[in-house]
Each structure stands twice: as structure tokens, then as C-alpha cells.
Design a protein around this motif. Structure first.
Motif, mmCIF file in Angstrom:
data_model
loop_
_atom_site.group_PDB
_atom_site.id
_atom_site.type_symbol
_atom_site.label_atom_id
_atom_site.label_comp_id
_atom_site.label_asym_id
_atom_site.label_seq_id
_atom_site.Cartn_x
_atom_site.Cartn_y
_atom_site.Cartn_z
ATOM 1 N N THR A 1 1.409 6.152 -14.353
ATOM 2 C CA THR A 1 2.135 5.217 -13.497
ATOM 3 C C THR A 1 1.328 3.958 -13.203
ATOM 4 O O THR A 1 1.890 2.955 -12.800
ATOM 5 C CB THR A 1 2.500 5.882 -12.161
ATOM 6 N N LEU B 1 2.345 0.360 -14.231
ATOM 7 C CA LEU B 1 3.570 -0.122 -13.598
ATOM 8 C C LEU B 1 3.363 -0.446 -12.127
ATOM 9 O O LEU B 1 4.009 -1.336 -11.581
ATOM 10 C CB LEU B 1 4.663 0.940 -13.720
ATOM 11 N N LEU C 1 0.088 -4.121 -18.997
ATOM 12 C CA LEU C 1 1.463 -3.595 -19.008
ATOM 13 C C LEU C 1 2.206 -4.034 -20.266
ATOM 14 O O LEU C 1 2.872 -3.227 -20.933
ATOM 15 C CB LEU C 1 2.214 -4.086 -17.758
ATOM 16 N N VAL D 1 3.784 -1.610 -23.129
ATOM 17 C CA VAL D 1 5.205 -1.604 -23.469
ATOM 18 C C VAL D 1 5.397 -1.868 -24.957
ATOM 19 O O VAL D 1 6.231 -1.243 -25.614
ATOM 20 C CB VAL D 1 5.961 -2.646 -22.625
ATOM 21 N N GLN E 1 8.351 1.738 -20.410
ATOM 22 C CA GLN E 1 7.567 2.540 -19.473
ATOM 23 C C GLN E 1 8.372 2.769 -18.191
ATOM 24 O O GLN E 1 9.013 1.846 -17.694
ATOM 25 C CB GLN E 1 6.275 1.797 -19.111
ATOM 26 N N ALA E 2 8.337 3.991 -17.683
ATOM 27 C CA ALA E 2 8.991 4.264 -16.411
ATOM 28 C C ALA E 2 8.056 5.103 -15.558
ATOM 29 O O ALA E 2 7.315 5.937 -16.075
ATOM 30 C CB ALA E 2 10.308 4.997 -16.620
ATOM 31 N N LEU F 1 10.178 2.812 -11.066
ATOM 32 C CA LEU F 1 9.750 1.513 -11.581
ATOM 33 C C LEU F 1 9.904 1.556 -13.096
ATOM 34 O O LEU F 1 9.507 2.534 -13.734
ATOM 35 C CB LEU F 1 8.292 1.223 -11.225
ATOM 36 N N VAL F 2 10.493 0.536 -13.669
ATOM 37 C CA VAL F 2 10.727 0.509 -15.106
ATOM 38 C C VAL F 2 10.232 -0.807 -15.682
ATOM 39 O O VAL F 2 10.415 -1.852 -15.072
ATOM 40 C CB VAL F 2 12.229 0.631 -15.446
ATOM 41 N N ALA F 3 9.618 -0.743 -16.854
ATOM 42 C CA ALA F 3 9.276 -1.964 -17.572
ATOM 43 C C ALA F 3 9.783 -1.855 -18.996
ATOM 44 O O ALA F 3 9.230 -1.098 -19.786
ATOM 45 C CB ALA F 3 7.766 -2.193 -17.561
ATOM 46 N N ALA G 1 8.539 -6.688 -18.872
ATOM 47 C CA ALA G 1 7.110 -6.873 -19.119
ATOM 48 C C ALA G 1 6.805 -8.342 -19.401
ATOM 49 O O ALA G 1 5.799 -8.883 -18.917
ATOM 50 C CB ALA G 1 6.655 -5.993 -20.279
ATOM 51 N N LEU H 1 10.232 -5.164 -11.744
ATOM 52 C CA LEU H 1 9.992 -3.784 -12.165
ATOM 53 C C LEU H 1 10.915 -2.782 -11.483
ATOM 54 O O LEU H 1 10.918 -1.608 -11.855
ATOM 55 C CB LEU H 1 8.525 -3.397 -11.883
#
Lengths: 500, 133
Positions: free
Chosen positions: A2, A5, A47, A51, A57-58, A72-74, A79, A125
């Protein structure tokens, strides 16, 4: 995993606290502020690399699985935006060391600046609507305070308008969140992507979509909701205007793109015609508004509005090419527009004014500044081989691909009027002989430290504009990757929910 | 019960919107307070109302043994109220500052940031801008 993120949010929040704690020692605060901005940029690079290497990425905060916890998501688009935010945060922070006066520093400029960055990165994010709302608020409160910090009369006047309209936008957003929960029973964006098409009454979904369009449209300064922007953006110090121009409205645009492609894709046939018309109107009205202005920062403020129209046009075309154009345009615009604002700050320092009729002769007195301005201005107008050319070309191709000849005409015509405005600044501020040398005989000259602080960021941004122009391919590829993920959010949904 | 709340939310929104269209900054703020409360109520009602059934899981059980109130909208509303409180407090102070420094709470008269041009060419657009903001 994590950390990559969480860090882009935690670092600026930590720096905010550090800036408050070191408030009694301004020199230390400055070091913390610039160091913190650099650290944020480093986190954003990490980050971005993750990605690109490992896909979307979560992170589930506190190990509460989605859709129950905070996610949180990228994806590549997020990104990219965090990376750009980190870079602009650093560049403008360095510029601010020279531009921001001691009084504003004492009242907490640096702390507010990093709180703003935290809100912006958080919004990029956020994985659910309510979180997006919260990060928007963090960003808004910091921007309110930055806008009126110093309490010039002009700032207060612009601030009142900015605060009033943005509070309305906030409340509309919150209402839409509530209604979304009412019809779908979730606020997680990935789950909404699957849940909203199953809602029985699609009319309600479309209405919520329109509410969000209004809420984000106000933040993004879209026609007819843009009047607050030219009223407020020219009032605060240039550093503040620059970071606002770089990132604030763009967060609104980001949210619009996210909502339209991921959450409300089911009712896109309702939203897209609205987007298309508002995008065209935004482009045209913004650029005409700019043509009527005679002060550098007012001209640039109206151009922000016009450029937002371009980005939305790419979104409204809803093809992969159009979205790639929107993403590329977004990045190009952030860099070029911010650089123009930074130039305007240097002009004001040299000439003590930004009214076109009372400045002149900068081509002779400040040749380096002229070059920086010319590159940014031509890029904004879409001249090859600079970044703006590729951005406009992508959108033009996208519009021709769907046989949107009106759109193509608008793209070219608005580009031409943009060129007119930029030429106006160039002729009046740079080429025209200085109006009356005796009127302000003692023109301030810059010390070596001031030159470094002002020109360092400007040259870095100019280099990016040129790089995005002459070596466009990697940037175009990246924009295509981001657009592909936006067009087909299956990977996004799977990564967040752990199931398709 | 939801229907009653829905009507209340509608009334609050319309009164708030009416107040916000007034020239006075103070009324605009009152309007904001009203519609921010209306929005909170809307979020609250979106979770469906349950009468007298607190969201408590009995000791030792993994799930509640009967239908209980939805706790999530309550948490959302709580967050929204706190945020709204902060924003309104800021806006009140800003209004006070604006009154002290600009000498007016009439939004039409606030023209420092956007002075009326001498010619009338661009003034139509600008007057419009003042009214909207």
C-alpha cells in the motif's frame, strides 16, 4: 503493497504539519517546504513506475475489503496526474521562495500549499465517491485560505465569489453522493460501474450524472459555470495563481473524466451530448473572453477556461483517440499554462505592472524571459514542434475520425484566436518599446538569488514543453495506455474488487 | 417517513436557493447553510430510515439478529456536517472581512477585482459575471 499509494497523500500532510511546527523559523520552513515537495515528486515517480511495471495498483486501507473500506486506486491516468501534480508542486514551490512575501509566509503559506497538494493527490487516488468528496474539501479549504491569504481588497473580492460558487458545487456533489447511495447502495466507483446499469430507473441515474456534471463543471470552470475563475484567479500572488491554474481546475476535469468513463458509463449517451455542447461553448467563450482583456493575468485566466473546453471535447468524443487526446492535452496544458503564469510573475517583478498598455520593451531588457514566454505561448496556441501541437493534432484526428467537422473547425478556429491573444501579449509586453521610461524610472532588477528562483522552474517547464514536442512518442504512448484503461475499466474493477 | 424527509429537503433547497439569489452576502450565507443541511438530510434519507433499531450487533453474534438502521449514511452525514461546519465558519469570517475592507455586503457592488471598464463594450459580460458569482 500500500505504501506507494498512501505516500503521495501522507507526505504532503506530514509536510503540512512540519511547516506549522517550524512556523517560528521561516528559513527552516522554506527548507522543509521545498524538501517536502521534492519528496512528493519522488513518491509520485515511484508510483508511476509501479503502475507501468505491475499494472493498476489498489490499496484497501486498514485491510477492509472493497467495497466496504476506503480504497485508493492508481490506474495509469491517476498515476500520470499524481506525477504531474508532484512535479508542478516542486516547480511552483521553488518559484514561491522568491515570489511569496514574508508576511504571507508568516501566515502559513507553506502549510496551506502542502495541504492543497495533499487534497489534490488524494482526489486523484480516491477509489470511492465519498472519499473524492472529502479530498475535494481538503483541497477547497486550503485553496480558499491561499486565495485570500494577505487580505488585499482585490483578493477578498475575488475570494467571496470563489468561495460562494464553490460551496454550491460542494453541496451539489454531496447531494449527488447521497442519491447515488440511495439508488445503488454503494459509493465505491468500481462497484458502481457494475451496479448502476442494474438500477431499475435509469432516469434517476442520468439525473445524478447531470448533478455531478454540474458539481465538477463548476470546479473545472466549464461554460456556463466559469465566471468565478477570471474574477478570482488574477488576485492572489502569482505563485498561488500558478498552482491553482496548474492543478485546481484540472482536478475538476479529472473527476469529470473519471465519472463519465467509469461510474456513469451506463448513461453516457445522456451525458455526452451535454458534455459536447458545453465543451464547444467553453472553448469559444473562453477564448473570446480572453481576446477582450488587456491585462496579462486576466488574458491567461480566460485561456484556462478555453483550454478546459478542449480537454472536455476529447472526453465527449468518447473514443480511445479522443481520450488519449484529452489526457495528453491535460498534461501539456498544465505545464504550458503554469509556465505562462510564472512568466507573468517575472514580468510584474520587472515592470511593476501587468497592464499591457503600461509595459513594454521586455525583449530588449529580458531576452531569456522572452524565449520562455514565446515557447510556452506558441505551445499553448498549438504551434509545431511544441507539445500543444501534438495535443491539438490528436484531438483533431479524433474529431475527424468520428466525422465531427464542426468540432474540427472549432479546434482550429479557437487555436487561431489563442494565437491572436498570445501575439497581443508578445507585441505589447515584449516588442513594443517601453511606454514612457520617465514614468517609472527605477525599474527593479533581479538579484542572482531571485533569478535562480524564478528562472529555474520556468526553464524546467520550458524544457518539458519542448521535450513533449520533439520527442512526443513516449508521451503519446503513455496517453494511449491511459486512454485504453479509461475506455475499458475492466482491469480497474477487477483490481479493486478482486473479482470481475 | 422518507416521503416527509423528501418534502422537507425540497423545501430547504428551494428556500436556500431563493436566499442565495439575493444580493446581500449575508443572505447568500444563510442560503448556503440551509442547502448544506438539506444535502445532509438527503444523504441521511438515502440510507432508508429505520425507527428505533440502533445498529448494534448483540454480544457474541457475528451478524445482527434483526433489521437494523443503516449506519453508513450516518457516518457520511457526520463527516459532511463537520466539513460543512468548517466551510460555513470560513465563509462567515470571509464575509466579515469583506464587509470591513470593501465596505459593503452587496455582491453587485463588489467590483474591486473586476472593475467596470470605461467603454460599454465588454460591460454586458462583466455585469453578468457579477450577478452569477
Amino acid at each position: 503493497m500500500t505504501a506507494p499509494l498512501v505516500l503521495p497523500i501522507v507526505v504532503p500532510l506530514g509536510v503540512t504539519i512540519a511547516c506549522v511546527l517550524t512556523g517560528s523559523r521561516p528559513a527552516l520552513t522554506r527548507v522543509v517546504s521545498v524538501g517536502g515537495a521534492a519528496l512528493l515528486f519522488a513518491c509520485a515517480v515511484v508510483l508511476m513506475v509501479r503502475v507501468l511495471d505491475h499494472g493498476i495498483q489498489a490499496a484497501q486501507i486498514g485491510d477492509w475489503p472493497a467495497p466496504f473500506g476506503i480504497t485508493l486506486v492508481a490506474d495509469p491516468f491517476a498515476a500520470i496526474m499524481v506525477l504531474v501534480a508532484g512535479f508542478m508542486g516542486l516547480a511552483v514551490a521553488v518559484y514561491g521562495l522568491v515570489d511569496i512575501d514574508a508576511d504571507r509566509e508568516r501566515f502559513g503559506f507553506h502549510a496551506l500549499y502542502h495541504a492543497l497538494l495533499a487534497g489534490i493527490c488524494g482526489a486523484f487516488l480516491a477509489g470511492d465517491l465519498f472519499n473524492l468528496y472529502v479530498w475535494f474539501e481538503v483541497m477547497m479549504i486550503a485553496s480558499f485560505a491561499l486565495l485570500v491569504l494577505g487580505s488585499d481588497r482585490e483578493q477578498l473580492d475575488g475570494g467571496v465569489k470563489y468561495v460562494a460558487i464553490n460551496l454550491v458545487s460542494t453541496i451539489v456533489f454531496l447531494t449527488a453522493c447521497g442519491l447515488t447511495y440511495g439508488v445503488a447502495g454503494t459509493l465505491n466507483m468500481a462497484e458502481l460501474h457494475a451496479a448502476l446499469p442494474d438500477v431499475e430507473n435509469q432516469g434517476v441515474v442520468a439525473a445524478i450524472g447531470i448533478l455531478l456534471l454540474v458539481a465538477f463543471g463548476i470546479k473545472a470552470a466549464v461554460f456556463p459555470l466559469f465566471f468565478w475563475l477570471p474574477a478570482a484567479y488574477h488576485a492572489p500572488p502569482v505563485t498561488v495563481t500558478a498552482i491553482f491554474a496548474a492543478l485546481l481546475t484540472k482536478v475538476g476535469v479529472y473527476a469529470l473524466i473519471r465519472i463519465d468513463t467509469l461510474v456513469f458509463a451506463a448513461v453516457a449517451d445522456v451525458l455526452e451530448p451535454v458534455l459536447l455542447v458545453t465543451a464547444l461553448a467553453t472553448m469559444v467563450v473562453g477564448v473570446l473572453g480572453a481576446a477582450a482583456q488587456n491585462e496579462v493575468r486576466r488574458i491567461l485566466s480566460f485561456h484556462i477556461v478555453s483550454q478546459i473546453g478542449y480537454i472536455l471535447l476529447g472526453l465527449a468524443m468518447s473514443t480511445a483517440l479522443g481520450l488519449a487526446g484529452a489526457v495528453f492535452y491535460l498534461v501539456h496544458n498544465i505545464v504550458a499554462k503554469t509556465n505562462l503564469f510564472l512568466v507573468s510573475g517575472a514580468i510584474r517583478r520587472l515592470e511593476a505592472s501587468l497592464e499591457l498598455k503600461s509595459i513594454g520593451g521586455l525583449y530588449a531588457t529580458a531576452p531569456l524571459l522572452s524565449v520562455v514566454f514565446l515557447v510556452s505561448a506558441l505551445s499553448l496556441a498549438g504551434m509545431p514542434p511544441l507539445s500543444g501541437f501534438w495535443a491539438k493534432l490528436l484531438l483533431l484526428q479524433a474529431s475527424l475520425a468520428i466525422e465531427g467537422y464542426v468540432l474540427a473547425t472549432a479546434i482550429l478556429a479557437v487555436g487561431l484566436v489563442t494565437l491572436y491573444s498570445m501575439t497581443k501579449i508578445w507585441l505589447q509586453a515584449f516588442w513594443k518599446p517601453a511606454p514612457d521610461a520617465s514614468a517609472h524610472p527605477a525599474k527593479p532588477s533581479l538579484t542572482a538569488r531571485e533569478r535562480a528562483g524564478l528562472f529555474g522552474p520556468m526553464l524546467a517547464l520550458t524544457a518539458i514543453i519542448i521535450a513533449m514536442g520533439v520527442a512526443a512518442q513516449p508521451f503519446l504512448d503513455l496517453a494511449m495506455v491511459a486512454a485504453t484503461h479509461l475506455r475499458d475499466p475492466a482491469a480497474y474493477v477487477t483490481t479493486v474488487l478482486g473479482r470481475p | 417517513m422518507e416521503a416527509v424527509l423528501a418534502v422537507l429537503v425540497g423545501i430547504l433547497f428551494s428556500v436556500g436557493a431563493y436566499l442565495m439569489m439575493e444580493r446581500s452576502l449575508i443572505r447568500l450565507l444563510f442560503g448556503l447553510v440551509l442547502i448544506s443541511n438539506a444535502a445532509s438530510l438527503a444523504v441521511f434519507a438515502a440510507g432508508r430510515l429505520t425507527w428505533g433499531e440502533p445498529a448494534i450487533v448483540p454480544v457474541g453474534a457475528l451478524a445482527p439478529d434483526r433489521e437494523i438502521a443503516n449506519a453508513l449514511p450516518q457516518a457520511l452525514v457526520l463527516t459532511a456536517i463537520v466539513i460543512g461546519f468548517g466551510l460555513i465558519a470560513f465563509a462567515l469570517v470571509l464575509a466579515e472581512r469583506a464587509f470591513r475592507w470593501l465596505g459593503t455586503v452587496d455582491t453587485e457592488a463588489m467590483r474591486v477585482a473586476e472593475p467596470q471598464p470605461e467603454g460599454s463594450g465588454a460591460s454586458a459580460v462583466k455585469a453578468d459575471a457579477g450577478r452569477t458569482a
